[in-house]
Scaffold this active site. Structure first.
Site, PDB file in Angstrom:
ATOM      1  CG  ASP A   8      -1.695   1.214   1.551  1.00  0.00           C
ATOM      2  OD1 ASP A   8      -2.490   1.534   0.489  1.00  0.00           O
ATOM      3  OD2 ASP A   8      -1.798   1.962   2.554  1.00  0.00           O
ATOM      4  CG  LEU A   9       2.185   5.273  -1.960  1.00  0.00           C
ATOM      5  CD1 LEU A   9       2.055   5.691  -3.462  1.00  0.00           C
ATOM      6  CD2 LEU A   9       2.401   6.675  -1.173  1.00  0.00           C
ATOM      7  CB  THR A  16       0.553  10.902   1.407  1.00  0.00           C
ATOM      8  OG1 THR A  16       0.293   9.162   1.417  1.00  0.00           O
ATOM      9  CG2 THR A  16       1.609  11.245   0.579  1.00  0.00           C
ATOM     10  CE  LYS A  44      -4.748   7.235   8.582  1.00  0.00           C
ATOM     11  NZ  LYS A  44      -3.902   6.894   9.881  1.00  0.00           N
ATOM     12  CB  SER A 115      -1.900   3.161  -3.749  1.00  0.00           C
ATOM     13  OG  SER A 115      -2.355   4.324  -3.522  1.00  0.00           O
ATOM     14  CB  ALA A 116      -7.326   3.422  -2.807  1.00  0.00           C
ATOM     15  CE  LYS A 146      -5.761  -0.678  -1.021  1.00  0.00           C
ATOM     16  NZ  LYS A 146      -4.563  -0.133  -0.718  1.00  0.00           N
ATOM     17  CD  GLU A 170      -3.602  -1.634   2.798  1.00  0.00           C
ATOM     18  OE1 GLU A 170      -3.624  -0.811   3.749  1.00  0.00           O
ATOM     19  OE2 GLU A 170      -3.857  -1.346   1.817  1.00  0.00           O
ATOM     20  CG  ASP A 171      -2.205   2.634   6.266  1.00  0.00           C
ATOM     21  OD1 ASP A 171      -2.408   2.113   5.178  1.00  0.00           O
ATOM     22  OD2 ASP A 171      -2.392   3.735   6.762  1.00  0.00           O
TER      23      ASP A 171
HETATM   24  P1  B16 Z   1      -6.480   9.916  -4.209  1.00  0.00           P
HETATM   25  P2  B16 Z   1      -3.524   3.972  -0.105  1.00  0.00           P
HETATM   26  C1  B16 Z   1      -5.507   5.875  -0.388  1.00  0.00           C
HETATM   27  O1  B16 Z   1      -4.206   5.481  -0.310  1.00  0.00           O
HETATM   28  C2  B16 Z   1      -5.684   6.697   0.887  1.00  0.00           C
HETATM   29  O2  B16 Z   1      -5.341   6.121   1.942  1.00  0.00           O
HETATM   30  C3  B16 Z   1      -6.911   7.371   0.851  1.00  0.00           C
HETATM   31  O3  B16 Z   1      -7.183   7.996   2.048  1.00  0.00           O
HETATM   32  C4  B16 Z   1      -7.125   8.228  -0.520  1.00  0.00           C
HETATM   33  O4  B16 Z   1      -8.650   8.689  -0.375  1.00  0.00           O
HETATM   34  C5  B16 Z   1      -6.991   7.259  -1.522  1.00  0.00           C
HETATM   35  O5  B16 Z   1      -5.763   6.807  -1.491  1.00  0.00           O
HETATM   36  C6  B16 Z   1      -7.499   7.848  -2.973  1.00  0.00           C
HETATM   37  O6  B16 Z   1      -6.568   8.852  -2.833  1.00  0.00           O
HETATM   38  O7  B16 Z   1      -7.487  10.874  -3.815  1.00  0.00           O
HETATM   39  O8  B16 Z   1      -4.927  10.363  -4.358  1.00  0.00           O
HETATM   40  O9  B16 Z   1      -6.854   9.219  -5.581  1.00  0.00           O
HETATM   41  O10 B16 Z   1      -3.438   4.073   1.349  1.00  0.00           O
HETATM   42  O11 B16 Z   1      -4.476   3.019  -0.751  1.00  0.00           O
HETATM   43  O12 B16 Z   1      -2.258   4.066  -0.621  1.00  0.00           O
HETATM   44 MG    MG Z   2      -2.740   3.157   3.126  1.00  0.00          MG
END
Ligand code: B16
Ligand code: MG
Length: 216
Positions: A8-9, A16, A44, A115-116, A146, A170-171
């Site tokens: 995960d990022l 971030t 998150k 990562s999302a 997720k 993952e966090d």
């Molecule tokens: P974006 P991860 C997620 O990253 C974040 O934890 C979440 O807070 C955020 O809404 C999502 O990415 C989408 O991010 O707006 O930059 O597309 O934890 O899956 O790395």
């Molecule tokens: Mg995360």
């Protein structure tokens, strides 16, 4: 035997989450909703549109905006978030990250990113981490985010591996649930008592080595 790693990022490779929080708090304030850090935990690992939906539900405003307005609100949040990301440097990688990825590369263990965030490639570039990964899953190509396991299955496929040959980091609870749902070994990054279902819990990547994972 472990043959690859999926990361995960946000919250695993970089902190971030604090920038997401600043940008969401500002946007929520502009539409009359106050969020705090405890509420932010629920965002998150959740996509941008779903995060906005949760904020509106929290503020009792789920029905106040048209689809077009929702798109504009999400774009405004992202513009602010990307402005904040401009200040990222390689020093913003979380503790142990660069050493751990370098160790994986030295042992020929491939790594990919699940990562999302649609900003993941930009963030990895700012952190000078992009060369460590064979691929980054495109979250806009997913049918389900997720906690659905799709993103982790695709991250394994980028390395030509089956999920049960991969360890996921993952966090967020949504992420741990997705990792476990496809049969991966899950390393949670968090505090004791958090992240139900994780096979192992660490506070950051300084606490773990490639050697101890290879035999799993
Ligand atoms: P974006 P991860 C997620 O990253 C974040 O934890 C979440 O807070 C955020 O809404 C999502 O990415 C989408 O991010 O707006 O930059 O597309 O934890 O899956 O790395
Ligand atoms: Mg995360």
């Amino acid at each position: 035997m472990m043959k690859g790693l999926v990361f995960d990022l946000d919250g695993v490779l970089a902190d971030t989450a604090k920038y997401h929080y600043i940008a969401w708090k500002q946007l929520a304030m502009e539409i009359g909703i106050t969020i705090d850090e405890a509420f932010n935990e629920q965002l998150k690992g959740i996509s941008r549109q779903e995060s906005l939906a949760r904020i509106l539900a929290y503020g009792g405003k789920s029905r106040d905006f048209s689809e077009e307005e929702l798109t504009i609100l999400a774009e405004n949040k992202n513009r602010h978030y990307v402005e904040l990301l401009e200040q990222l440097t390689p020093a913003d990688a979380l503790p142990g990250v660069t050493r751990f990825l370098a160790e994986a590369r030295a042992q020929n263990i491939p790594c990919s990113v699940a990562s999302a965030s649609k900003n993941a490639p930009f963030i990895l570039n700012k952190l000078a981490l992009d060369d460590y990964f064979v691929g980054v899953v495109d979250p806009s190509a997913l049918n389900k985010g997720k906690p659905h396991p799709e993103i982790f299955v695709k991250a394994a496929a980028l390395m030509r591996l089956q999920p049960n040959e991969v360890i996921g980091f993952e966090d967020a609870q949504a992420g741990i649930d997705g990792i476990k749902a496809c049969g991966m070994y899950a390393v949670g990054i968090g505090e004791a008592g958090q992240l139900k279902g994780a096979d192992r819990l660490i506070s950051d990547l300084t606490e773990i080595s490639i050697e101890e994972l290879i035999s799993l």
